[in-house]
Every structure is written in C-alpha cells, then in structure tokens.
Scaffold this motif. Structure first.
Motif, PDB file in Angstrom:
ATOM      1  N   LEU A  78      -4.752   6.260  -9.766  1.00 46.20           N
ATOM      2  CA  LEU A  78      -5.184   7.474 -10.442  1.00 46.20           C
ATOM      3  C   LEU A  78      -4.075   7.943 -11.383  1.00 46.20           C
ATOM      4  O   LEU A  78      -2.952   8.168 -10.955  1.00 46.20           O
ATOM      5  CB  LEU A  78      -5.510   8.576  -9.427  1.00 46.20           C
ATOM      6  CG  LEU A  78      -6.543   8.228  -8.351  1.00 46.20           C
ATOM      7  CD1 LEU A  78      -6.750   9.414  -7.429  1.00 46.20           C
ATOM      8  CD2 LEU A  78      -7.850   7.761  -8.965  1.00 46.20           C
ATOM      9  N   THR A  79      -4.411   8.133 -12.642  1.00 46.61           N
ATOM     10  CA  THR A  79      -3.432   8.581 -13.618  1.00 46.61           C
ATOM     11  C   THR A  79      -4.147   9.087 -14.854  1.00 46.61           C
ATOM     12  O   THR A  79      -5.236   8.590 -15.157  1.00 46.61           O
ATOM     13  CB  THR A  79      -2.429   7.443 -13.967  1.00 46.61           C
ATOM     14  OG1 THR A  79      -1.400   7.952 -14.787  1.00 46.61           O
ATOM     15  CG2 THR A  79      -3.098   6.278 -14.660  1.00 46.61           C
ATOM     16  N   PRO A  80      -3.581  10.063 -15.544  1.00 41.02           N
ATOM     17  CA  PRO A  80      -2.423  10.887 -15.249  1.00 41.02           C
ATOM     18  C   PRO A  80      -2.800  12.107 -14.406  1.00 41.02           C
ATOM     19  O   PRO A  80      -3.965  12.296 -14.071  1.00 41.02           O
ATOM     20  CB  PRO A  80      -1.931  11.308 -16.632  1.00 41.02           C
ATOM     21  CG  PRO A  80      -3.178  11.396 -17.449  1.00 41.02           C
ATOM     22  CD  PRO A  80      -4.091  10.308 -16.902  1.00 41.02           C
ATOM     23  N   TRP A  81      -1.795  12.942 -14.110  1.00 39.38           N
ATOM     24  CA  TRP A  81      -1.961  14.057 -13.186  1.00 39.38           C
ATOM     25  C   TRP A  81      -1.524  15.397 -13.789  1.00 39.38           C
ATOM     26  O   TRP A  81      -0.526  15.468 -14.503  1.00 39.38           O
ATOM     27  CB  TRP A  81      -1.099  13.839 -11.943  1.00 39.38           C
ATOM     28  CG  TRP A  81      -1.566  12.713 -11.084  1.00 39.38           C
ATOM     29  CD1 TRP A  81      -1.440  11.382 -11.350  1.00 39.38           C
ATOM     30  CD2 TRP A  81      -2.221  12.803  -9.824  1.00 39.38           C
ATOM     31  NE1 TRP A  81      -1.985  10.644 -10.327  1.00 39.38           N
ATOM     32  CE2 TRP A  81      -2.464  11.488  -9.369  1.00 39.38           C
ATOM     33  CE3 TRP A  81      -2.616  13.866  -9.025  1.00 39.38           C
ATOM     34  CZ2 TRP A  81      -3.093  11.220  -8.160  1.00 39.38           C
ATOM     35  CZ3 TRP A  81      -3.239  13.594  -7.816  1.00 39.38           C
ATOM     36  CH2 TRP A  81      -3.483  12.279  -7.396  1.00 39.38           C
ATOM     37  N   TYR A 117      -6.154  14.033 -12.983  1.00 41.64           N
ATOM     38  CA  TYR A 117      -6.195  14.234 -11.536  1.00 41.64           C
ATOM     39  C   TYR A 117      -5.205  15.307 -11.102  1.00 41.64           C
ATOM     40  O   TYR A 117      -4.252  15.621 -11.818  1.00 41.64           O
ATOM     41  CB  TYR A 117      -5.867  12.917 -10.817  1.00 41.64           C
ATOM     42  CG  TYR A 117      -6.891  11.863 -11.102  1.00 41.64           C
ATOM     43  CD1 TYR A 117      -8.031  11.746 -10.311  1.00 41.64           C
ATOM     44  CD2 TYR A 117      -6.754  11.013 -12.201  1.00 41.64           C
ATOM     45  CE1 TYR A 117      -8.996  10.801 -10.593  1.00 41.64           C
ATOM     46  CE2 TYR A 117      -7.723  10.066 -12.487  1.00 41.64           C
ATOM     47  CZ  TYR A 117      -8.841   9.963 -11.686  1.00 41.64           C
ATOM     48  OH  TYR A 117      -9.806   9.032 -11.969  1.00 41.64           O
ATOM     49  N   LEU A 118      -5.421  15.845  -9.921  1.00 42.98           N
ATOM     50  CA  LEU A 118      -4.489  16.763  -9.280  1.00 42.98           C
ATOM     51  C   LEU A 118      -4.720  16.675  -7.793  1.00 42.98           C
ATOM     52  O   LEU A 118      -5.730  16.141  -7.338  1.00 42.98           O
ATOM     53  CB  LEU A 118      -4.698  18.210  -9.760  1.00 42.98           C
ATOM     54  CG  LEU A 118      -6.002  18.939  -9.396  1.00 42.98           C
ATOM     55  CD1 LEU A 118      -6.002  19.493  -7.967  1.00 42.98           C
ATOM     56  CD2 LEU A 118      -6.236  20.075 -10.351  1.00 42.98           C
ATOM     57  N   ARG A 129     -13.495  26.269 -10.151  1.00 44.41           N
ATOM     58  CA  ARG A 129     -13.948  27.212 -11.185  1.00 44.41           C
ATOM     59  C   ARG A 129     -13.596  26.739 -12.586  1.00 44.41           C
ATOM     60  O   ARG A 129     -14.255  27.111 -13.559  1.00 44.41           O
ATOM     61  CB  ARG A 129     -13.336  28.596 -10.957  1.00 44.41           C
ATOM     62  CG  ARG A 129     -13.964  29.388  -9.840  1.00 44.41           C
ATOM     63  CD  ARG A 129     -13.553  30.863  -9.850  1.00 44.41           C
ATOM     64  NE  ARG A 129     -12.117  31.087  -9.913  1.00 44.41           N
ATOM     65  CZ  ARG A 129     -11.301  31.143  -8.861  1.00 44.41           C
ATOM     66  NH1 ARG A 129     -11.795  30.980  -7.642  1.00 44.41           N
ATOM     67  NH2 ARG A 129     -10.015  31.364  -9.010  1.00 44.41           N
ATOM     68  N   LEU A 130     -12.550  25.912 -12.690  1.00 39.31           N
ATOM     69  CA  LEU A 130     -12.098  25.421 -13.990  1.00 39.31           C
ATOM     70  C   LEU A 130     -12.676  24.047 -14.331  1.00 39.31           C
ATOM     71  O   LEU A 130     -12.230  23.401 -15.273  1.00 39.31           O
ATOM     72  CB  LEU A 130     -10.568  25.379 -14.021  1.00 39.31           C
ATOM     73  CG  LEU A 130      -9.887  26.743 -13.888  1.00 39.31           C
ATOM     74  CD1 LEU A 130      -8.379  26.571 -13.784  1.00 39.31           C
ATOM     75  CD2 LEU A 130     -10.250  27.654 -15.055  1.00 39.31           C
ATOM     76  N   GLY A 131     -13.669  23.603 -13.562  1.00 41.12           N
ATOM     77  CA  GLY A 131     -14.371  22.365 -13.888  1.00 41.12           C
ATOM     78  C   GLY A 131     -13.870  21.109 -13.197  1.00 41.12           C
ATOM     79  O   GLY A 131     -14.280  20.004 -13.546  1.00 41.12           O
ATOM     80  N   TRP A 132     -13.009  21.256 -12.185  1.00 45.86           N
ATOM     81  CA  TRP A 132     -12.489  20.103 -11.459  1.00 45.86           C
ATOM     82  C   TRP A 132     -13.423  19.768 -10.309  1.00 45.86           C
ATOM     83  O   TRP A 132     -13.998  20.654  -9.690  1.00 45.86           O
ATOM     84  CB  TRP A 132     -11.092  20.406 -10.927  1.00 45.86           C
ATOM     85  CG  TRP A 132     -10.079  20.593 -12.007  1.00 45.86           C
ATOM     86  CD1 TRP A 132      -9.936  21.685 -12.811  1.00 45.86           C
ATOM     87  CD2 TRP A 132      -9.085  19.669 -12.424  1.00 45.86           C
ATOM     88  NE1 TRP A 132      -8.894  21.491 -13.690  1.00 45.86           N
ATOM     89  CE2 TRP A 132      -8.354  20.261 -13.475  1.00 45.86           C
ATOM     90  CE3 TRP A 132      -8.713  18.394 -11.996  1.00 45.86           C
ATOM     91  CZ2 TRP A 132      -7.290  19.614 -14.107  1.00 45.86           C
ATOM     92  CZ3 TRP A 132      -7.661  17.754 -12.613  1.00 45.86           C
ATOM     93  CH2 TRP A 132      -6.963  18.366 -13.667  1.00 45.86           C
ATOM     94  N   VAL A 148      -7.802  15.800  -3.325  1.00 48.54           N
ATOM     95  CA  VAL A 148      -7.589  15.195  -4.634  1.00 48.54           C
ATOM     96  C   VAL A 148      -8.793  15.562  -5.490  1.00 48.54           C
ATOM     97  O   VAL A 148      -9.940  15.452  -5.049  1.00 48.54           O
ATOM     98  CB  VAL A 148      -7.442  13.659  -4.532  1.00 48.54           C
ATOM     99  CG1 VAL A 148      -7.322  13.029  -5.920  1.00 48.54           C
ATOM    100  CG2 VAL A 148      -6.247  13.298  -3.663  1.00 48.54           C
ATOM    101  N   MET A 149      -8.518  16.028  -6.713  1.00 47.56           N
ATOM    102  CA  MET A 149      -9.582  16.460  -7.617  1.00 47.56           C
ATOM    103  C   MET A 149      -9.397  15.795  -8.975  1.00 47.56           C
ATOM    104  O   MET A 149      -8.298  15.351  -9.307  1.00 47.56           O
ATOM    105  CB  MET A 149      -9.564  17.982  -7.764  1.00 47.56           C
ATOM    106  CG  MET A 149      -9.704  18.713  -6.434  1.00 47.56           C
ATOM    107  SD  MET A 149      -9.678  20.523  -6.589  1.00 47.56           S
ATOM    108  CE  MET A 149     -11.416  20.806  -7.018  1.00 47.56           C
ATOM    109  N   LYS A 150     -10.483  15.716  -9.743  1.00 49.24           N
ATOM    110  CA  LYS A 150     -10.384  15.183 -11.097  1.00 49.24           C
ATOM    111  C   LYS A 150     -11.158  16.051 -12.061  1.00 49.24           C
ATOM    112  O   LYS A 150     -12.069  16.796 -11.672  1.00 49.24           O
ATOM    113  CB  LYS A 150     -10.845  13.741 -11.175  1.00 49.24           C
ATOM    114  CG  LYS A 150     -12.350  13.549 -11.172  1.00 49.24           C
ATOM    115  CD  LYS A 150     -12.702  12.095 -11.392  1.00 49.24           C
ATOM    116  CE  LYS A 150     -14.215  11.908 -11.330  1.00 49.24           C
ATOM    117  NZ  LYS A 150     -14.594  10.511 -11.501  1.00 49.24           N
ATOM    118  N   ARG A 151     -10.795  15.923 -13.310  1.00 43.07           N
ATOM    119  CA  ARG A 151     -11.465  16.652 -14.381  1.00 43.07           C
ATOM    120  C   ARG A 151     -11.764  15.660 -15.485  1.00 43.07           C
ATOM    121  O   ARG A 151     -10.858  14.994 -15.978  1.00 43.07           O
ATOM    122  CB  ARG A 151     -10.566  17.772 -14.877  1.00 43.07           C
ATOM    123  CG  ARG A 151     -10.969  18.434 -16.169  1.00 43.07           C
ATOM    124  CD  ARG A 151     -11.975  19.560 -15.950  1.00 43.07           C
ATOM    125  NE  ARG A 151     -12.466  20.026 -17.216  1.00 43.07           N
ATOM    126  CZ  ARG A 151     -12.020  21.068 -17.875  1.00 43.07           C
ATOM    127  NH1 ARG A 151     -11.050  21.794 -17.387  1.00 43.07           N
ATOM    128  NH2 ARG A 151     -12.555  21.414 -19.037  1.00 43.07           N
TER     129      ARG A 151
END
Length: 156
Positions: A78-81, A117-118, A129-132, A148-151
C-alpha cells in the motif's frame, strides 16, 4: 489560517517533530526526538512524495500532516500514505485536521496519485466524513489495534 509547506518554514521542523514524537514516539521502539527531527527534515518536500504541510495562524503552527511512501511495515503493497495528522490540543475542534487532510489529498491529486492510505486507532469517523473507506481492521507493527483506510483520488 493558512496551510503551507513545512519546507517554507524550516524553523518549525523541530516543533512539529517534537509534537509527533510526543504523540506517537512510544509506538516506535528505539526512536528518539533527534531521529524524529532528522526524518521530519528529510520528509520536508513539496510537489513530491514525501511532502509535509503545516497549518499556521498568526505566525504560530497549529498542526501538520505528511504525505509519505509507507507508514506500515506490514503493508508495503500500500502506497503512498497520509500520516502524522496532528493538531495542537488547544486548536482542536476548528476543522484544522480536516483542512490538513484535504490539503494532502490535493497534493496527491496534483501528483497523479490514484489512491492514498492511512491508518488510525481512533479517528475513523473523521476520515470517513472526509471520504475515506475502511480497507481492514488489523494490528500495526507494534501490536496496536488499527483501521487501515483508503481514499480514491480524482486527478487535479
């Protein structure tokens, strides 16, 4: 309030590094403030990965956020963060974290990054709330339960 590149405010590097170290240093065994400051200085780019941004008001830093290659050793795929989103306690509740996150998303979009990702152990609702979106619930490299979340990012 403005959000600007940390590299344009080098005097703030030690302060942001200390805030990050105080918040998350215990999760990185063997880390120290000097090493964290050196990594913050090295990540201090713009228009590239890595990039660090800071929220500033009246010449005072309110918080910061990073765009980095990797933030979870167990997920090198997973990249980038988005990482290190931090707002000083006395300035929380003003939308600063959301502004920092959105700025990093904009930076990623400008670089043509398709997804970001984060991971978080307690701010899932903010990011949702911010779309992740949630990718998985797991444990981090030190055994802490995280999400782990992604956008997905639309190109600028």
């Amino acid at each position: 309030m403005q959000i600007d590149y940390l590299c344009d405010h080098p005097a703030l590097i030690p302060e942001l590094a200390e805030l990050n170290f105080n918040e998350w240093g215990q999760y990185r065994p063997g880390d120290n403030l000097q090493a964290r400051t050196a990594r913050m200085r090295a990540a201090c780019g713009k228009g590239a990965v890595p990039t660090v941004v800071v929220a500033i008001e009246d010449a005072q830093m309110l918080g910061g956020a990073l765009l980095i290659d990797s933030d979870l050793d167990s997920r090198p795929d997973l990249t980038p963060w988005l990482a290190g989103v931090y707002v000083k306690v006395e300035h929380r509740g003003r939308g600063i974290a959301s502004a920092l996150v959105n700025r990093i998303v904009d930076e990623a979009a400008a670089l043509g990054i398709a997804e970001l990702y984060l991971y978080t152990d307690q701010a899932q609702s903010l990011y949702a709330r911010l779309g992740w979106e949630v990718v998985e619930h797991t444990v981090d490299d030190e055994g802490l339960g995280i999400t782990v979340m992604k956008r997905l990012i639309q190109k600028a």
